[in-house]
Design a protein around this motif. Structure first.
Motif, PDB file in Angstrom:
ATOM      1  N   GLY A  72      -1.094  39.936  59.939  1.00  0.00           N
ATOM      2  CA  GLY A  72      -0.608  40.865  58.905  1.00  0.00           C
ATOM      3  C   GLY A  72       0.360  39.787  57.896  1.00  0.00           C
ATOM      4  O   GLY A  72       1.101  40.065  56.689  1.00  0.00           O
ATOM      5  N   ARG A  73       0.339  38.154  58.403  1.00  0.00           N
ATOM      6  CA  ARG A  73       0.816  37.213  57.735  1.00  0.00           C
ATOM      7  C   ARG A  73      -0.234  36.355  56.215  1.00  0.00           C
ATOM      8  O   ARG A  73      -0.815  35.616  56.739  1.00  0.00           O
ATOM      9  CB  ARG A  73       1.731  36.455  58.093  1.00  0.00           C
ATOM     10  N   PRO A  74       0.030  36.683  55.050  1.00  0.00           N
ATOM     11  CA  PRO A  74      -0.494  34.769  54.206  1.00  0.00           C
ATOM     12  C   PRO A  74      -0.706  34.018  54.869  1.00  0.00           C
ATOM     13  O   PRO A  74       0.702  33.528  55.317  1.00  0.00           O
ATOM     14  CB  PRO A  74       0.310  34.859  52.531  1.00  0.00           C
ATOM     15  N   VAL A  75      -1.855  33.408  55.157  1.00  0.00           N
ATOM     16  CA  VAL A  75      -2.118  31.902  55.205  1.00  0.00           C
ATOM     17  C   VAL A  75      -2.531  31.214  54.385  1.00  0.00           C
ATOM     18  O   VAL A  75      -3.653  31.875  53.636  1.00  0.00           O
ATOM     19  CB  VAL A  75      -2.622  32.159  55.762  1.00  0.00           C
ATOM     20  N   PRO A  76      -2.555  29.800  53.969  1.00  0.00           N
ATOM     21  CA  PRO A  76      -3.304  29.358  52.687  1.00  0.00           C
ATOM     22  C   PRO A  76      -4.562  28.963  53.058  1.00  0.00           C
ATOM     23  O   PRO A  76      -4.905  28.740  53.871  1.00  0.00           O
ATOM     24  CB  PRO A  76      -2.455  27.673  52.246  1.00  0.00           C
ATOM     25  N   ARG A  77      -5.076  28.322  51.989  1.00  0.00           N
ATOM     26  CA  ARG A  77      -6.529  27.833  51.715  1.00  0.00           C
ATOM     27  C   ARG A  77      -6.208  25.786  51.659  1.00  0.00           C
ATOM     28  O   ARG A  77      -5.614  25.896  51.586  1.00  0.00           O
ATOM     29  CB  ARG A  77      -6.979  27.923  50.525  1.00  0.00           C
ATOM     30  N   GLY A  78      -7.301  25.632  53.416  1.00  0.00           N
ATOM     31  CA  GLY A  78      -7.005  23.757  53.033  1.00  0.00           C
ATOM     32  C   GLY A  78      -7.732  23.947  54.327  1.00  0.00           C
ATOM     33  O   GLY A  78      -7.900  24.507  55.126  1.00  0.00           O
ATOM     34  N   PRO A  79      -8.479  22.695  54.345  1.00  0.00           N
ATOM     35  CA  PRO A  79      -9.170  22.177  55.352  1.00  0.00           C
ATOM     36  C   PRO A  79      -8.655  22.130  57.064  1.00  0.00           C
ATOM     37  O   PRO A  79      -7.341  22.304  56.917  1.00  0.00           O
ATOM     38  CB  PRO A  79      -8.741  20.306  55.430  1.00  0.00           C
ATOM     39  N   VAL A  80      -8.955  22.371  57.794  1.00  0.00           N
ATOM     40  CA  VAL A  80      -9.154  22.375  58.978  1.00  0.00           C
ATOM     41  C   VAL A  80      -9.692  21.972  60.396  1.00  0.00           C
ATOM     42  O   VAL A  80     -10.451  21.336  59.737  1.00  0.00           O
ATOM     43  CB  VAL A  80      -8.821  24.102  59.968  1.00  0.00           C
ATOM     44  N   ILE A  81      -9.125  20.858  61.197  1.00  0.00           N
ATOM     45  CA  ILE A  81      -9.943  20.200  62.211  1.00  0.00           C
ATOM     46  C   ILE A  81      -9.305  21.166  62.779  1.00  0.00           C
ATOM     47  O   ILE A  81      -8.337  20.938  63.893  1.00  0.00           O
ATOM     48  CB  ILE A  81      -9.089  18.994  62.080  1.00  0.00           C
ATOM     49  N   TYR A  82     -10.439  20.918  63.852  1.00  0.00           N
ATOM     50  CA  TYR A  82     -10.577  22.032  65.415  1.00  0.00           C
ATOM     51  C   TYR A  82     -11.150  21.193  66.429  1.00  0.00           C
ATOM     52  O   TYR A  82     -12.431  20.857  66.823  1.00  0.00           O
ATOM     53  CB  TYR A  82     -11.340  22.975  65.905  1.00  0.00           C
ATOM     54  N   LEU A  83     -10.159  20.322  67.462  1.00  0.00           N
ATOM     55  CA  LEU A  83     -10.708  19.377  68.411  1.00  0.00           C
ATOM     56  C   LEU A  83     -10.697  20.332  69.832  1.00  0.00           C
ATOM     57  O   LEU A  83      -9.552  20.807  69.940  1.00  0.00           O
ATOM     58  CB  LEU A  83      -9.238  18.671  68.634  1.00  0.00           C
ATOM     59  N   ASN A  84     -11.976  20.926  69.706  1.00  0.00           N
ATOM     60  CA  ASN A  84     -12.554  20.975  70.905  1.00  0.00           C
ATOM     61  C   ASN A  84     -12.783  20.209  72.569  1.00  0.00           C
ATOM     62  O   ASN A  84     -13.821  19.786  72.788  1.00  0.00           O
ATOM     63  CB  ASN A  84     -13.180  22.448  70.910  1.00  0.00           C
ATOM     64  N   THR A  85     -11.384  20.735  73.371  1.00  0.00           N
ATOM     65  CA  THR A  85     -12.108  19.859  74.769  1.00  0.00           C
ATOM     66  C   THR A  85     -12.308  20.530  75.604  1.00  0.00           C
ATOM     67  O   THR A  85     -11.880  19.847  77.107  1.00  0.00           O
ATOM     68  CB  THR A  85     -11.187  18.742  74.586  1.00  0.00           C
ATOM     69  N   ASP A 138      -7.099  11.685  54.908  1.00  0.00           N
ATOM     70  CA  ASP A 138      -8.272  10.894  54.602  1.00  0.00           C
ATOM     71  C   ASP A 138      -8.820  12.980  53.591  1.00  0.00           C
ATOM     72  O   ASP A 138      -9.363  13.275  53.046  1.00  0.00           O
ATOM     73  CB  ASP A 138      -9.618  10.690  55.466  1.00  0.00           C
ATOM     74  N   MET A 139      -8.958  13.659  55.017  1.00  0.00           N
ATOM     75  CA  MET A 139      -9.019  14.990  54.917  1.00  0.00           C
ATOM     76  C   MET A 139      -8.113  15.486  53.998  1.00  0.00           C
ATOM     77  O   MET A 139      -8.397  17.064  53.141  1.00  0.00           O
ATOM     78  CB  MET A 139      -9.638  16.306  56.100  1.00  0.00           C
ATOM     79  N   GLY A 140      -6.557  15.681  53.547  1.00  0.00           N
ATOM     80  CA  GLY A 140      -5.932  16.494  53.903  1.00  0.00           C
ATOM     81  C   GLY A 140      -5.360  17.387  54.413  1.00  0.00           C
ATOM     82  O   GLY A 140      -5.092  18.653  54.016  1.00  0.00           O
ATOM     83  N   ALA A 141      -6.202  17.080  56.273  1.00  0.00           N
ATOM     84  CA  ALA A 141      -5.643  18.672  56.513  1.00  0.00           C
ATOM     85  C   ALA A 141      -4.215  19.745  56.800  1.00  0.00           C
ATOM     86  O   ALA A 141      -3.692  19.110  56.875  1.00  0.00           O
ATOM     87  CB  ALA A 141      -6.134  18.302  58.028  1.00  0.00           C
ATOM     88  N   ARG A 142      -4.597  20.674  56.392  1.00  0.00           N
ATOM     89  CA  ARG A 142      -3.476  21.186  56.976  1.00  0.00           C
ATOM     90  C   ARG A 142      -3.027  21.935  58.393  1.00  0.00           C
ATOM     91  O   ARG A 142      -1.641  22.313  58.759  1.00  0.00           O
ATOM     92  CB  ARG A 142      -3.427  22.684  55.892  1.00  0.00           C
ATOM     93  N   LEU A 143      -4.399  22.096  58.704  1.00  0.00           N
ATOM     94  CA  LEU A 143      -3.767  22.847  60.469  1.00  0.00           C
ATOM     95  C   LEU A 143      -5.425  21.344  60.834  1.00  0.00           C
ATOM     96  O   LEU A 143      -6.031  21.589  61.091  1.00  0.00           O
ATOM     97  CB  LEU A 143      -4.917  24.319  60.344  1.00  0.00           C
ATOM     98  N   VAL A 144      -4.578  21.314  62.432  1.00  0.00           N
ATOM     99  CA  VAL A 144      -4.965  20.784  63.497  1.00  0.00           C
ATOM    100  C   VAL A 144      -5.111  21.360  64.299  1.00  0.00           C
ATOM    101  O   VAL A 144      -3.446  21.759  65.729  1.00  0.00           O
ATOM    102  CB  VAL A 144      -4.674  19.472  63.395  1.00  0.00           C
ATOM    103  N   ILE A 145      -6.435  21.722  65.251  1.00  0.00           N
ATOM    104  CA  ILE A 145      -5.887  22.554  66.567  1.00  0.00           C
ATOM    105  C   ILE A 145      -6.128  22.047  67.897  1.00  0.00           C
ATOM    106  O   ILE A 145      -7.499  21.046  67.506  1.00  0.00           O
ATOM    107  CB  ILE A 145      -6.717  24.025  66.550  1.00  0.00           C
TER     108      ILE A 145
END
Length: 388
Positions: A72-85, A138-145
């Motif tokens: 229910g909260r607005p989130v911005p558009r932006g590059p995401v990195i998802y590190l799956n281990t 380099d990507m300008g990532a806004r979220l790293v998981i």
């Protein structure tokens, strides 16, 4: 009184902070929940829905500006990195599955907005973390998981403060240097007798939670309490830059195609069932914090003062309530805890937790010259970036 210039480095690892400088504004990736430029922990037991929730946020950030929303909260558009281990299989099948489910529900997003990575070795080395930092910049990532702490740093003993602090300090600096919100998923310990799910918080050393600016716990509400629906409880256990100590409800709606196969998923904020009357959740959490501290440091000596401090912090209670929480926690553990008296002035009380019950002949009060557990051990110097 001596004075030091602001910004000057004092000694090797100390810096004088300019108290006159204006503090920068804290930006939130998810308003009131997940700050940018800091570490956020999301803890849950296996199979509860960490990946479902994390990929939901990732996908919402690939939607056109102004369209993304999370709980229910607005989130911005932006590059995401998802590190799956956590479930690395060479294809990141679980992560891709959930991204596809979210895409089917919200087709205006783009798969190219999420970069999914897996480690090819036994977790992440300091050098590889440096490479990830360069990629995020380099990507300008806004979220790293980082999914999950245990899978990313499997060679460490997460119960030991000195070992847990090393990657936490590295991730803290990673978030600060990139400005990205860094979400680290982790596991909750299996609940014990008379405990609620999540009472003891994130598994392992309290150093992990201490370095994170926000800690959230995800548990499943028993279906019988919500008319058979799939409802998750998102508890805001810690939020240094906003309100904490409350919980949100998340209803998971699973969509099916004409043949009854899973097709998509939606997440909706919802109300949680009311707590039973007379239940003091702060006292519950204070007791759980005491039990967690003892069990976390099995076989080590913990002073009564340290237990009270854990109760104050874990339950956000006053000293009187903390003392009561310590008494109740010790009573609940019964023969699993041995009381000792430390040597020195006043012979302060201390306790040692052991998983096997204390035999009756050992249940006497013992005076020992044992140093208390060094809970305030200083972490290693930040410039030393090594896991071992």
């Amino acid at each position: 009184m001596g004075r030091h210039r602001p910004g000057r480095v004092v000694g090797v690892a100390l810096k004088v902070i300019d108290l006159g400088a204006q503090l920068r504004r804290i930006e939130f990736l998810v308003p009131e929940l997940i700050p940018s430029g800091y570490i956020t922990f999301l803890g849950a037991r296996e199979g509860v829905g960490k990946t479902t929730i994390a990929t939901a946020l990732a996908w919402q950030m690939t939607r056109p500006e102004g369209r993304g929303e999370f709980l229910g909260r607005p989130v911005p558009r932006g590059p995401v990195i998802y590190l799956n281990t956590d479930a690395a299989d060479g294809e990141s099948r679980p992560v891709r599955y959930w991204l596809e489910q979210h895409r089917n529900s919200h087709p205006d997003g783009e798969m190219g907005g999420v970069t999914v990575l897996e480690t090819t070795g036994a977790g992440l080395t300091p050098e590889e973390l440096g490479e990830l930092l360069g990629m995020a910049r380099d990507m300008g990532a806004r979220l790293v998981i980082v999914d999950s702490f245990m899978g990313t740093f499997p060679t460490l003993d997460g119960n030991k403060l000195d070992q847990a602090m090393r990657p936490m300090l590295a991730l803290r600096d990673f978030a600060a240097q990139t400005g990205a919100a860094v979400i680290v998923t982790d596991h909750l310990p299996k609940k014990g007798a008379n405990e609620k799910e999540g009472d003891r918080g994130i598994m392992g050393s309290t150093g992990k939670s201490a370095q994170a600016r926000a800690v959230h716990l995800l548990t499943r509400v028993p279906p019988k309490e919500v008319e058979g629906r799939d409802v998750l409880r998102w508890e805001v256990r810690k939020n240094s830059f906003h309100r904490s100590g409350y919980a949100l409800g998340i209803e998971v709606e699973r969509l099916q195609d004409e043949e009854g196969r899973a097709y998509g998923v939606n997440l909706f904020p919802c109300d949680l069932p009311e707590e039973p009357e007379g239940q003091d959740t702060r006292s519950d959490r204070a007791r759980a914090a005491v039990i967690a501290l003892l069990s976390e440091h099995e076989g080590q000596t913990v002073t009564h003062a340290q237990l009270e401090a854990a109760a104050v912090q874990g339950g956000n209670v006053k000293e009187r309530s903390a003392r009561q929480a310590v008494r109740e926690a010790l009573g609940a553990l019964g023969g699993l805890v041995r009381e000792v008296r430390l040597g020195g002035r006043g012979a302060p009380r201390a306790y040692t937790y052991r998983p096997e019950p204390v035999r009756s002949e050992e249940a006497l009060l013992i005076v020992e010259e044992i140093p208390p557990l060094p809970l305030n051990t200083h972490p290693v110097r930040e410039e030393v970036l090594t896991w071992d």
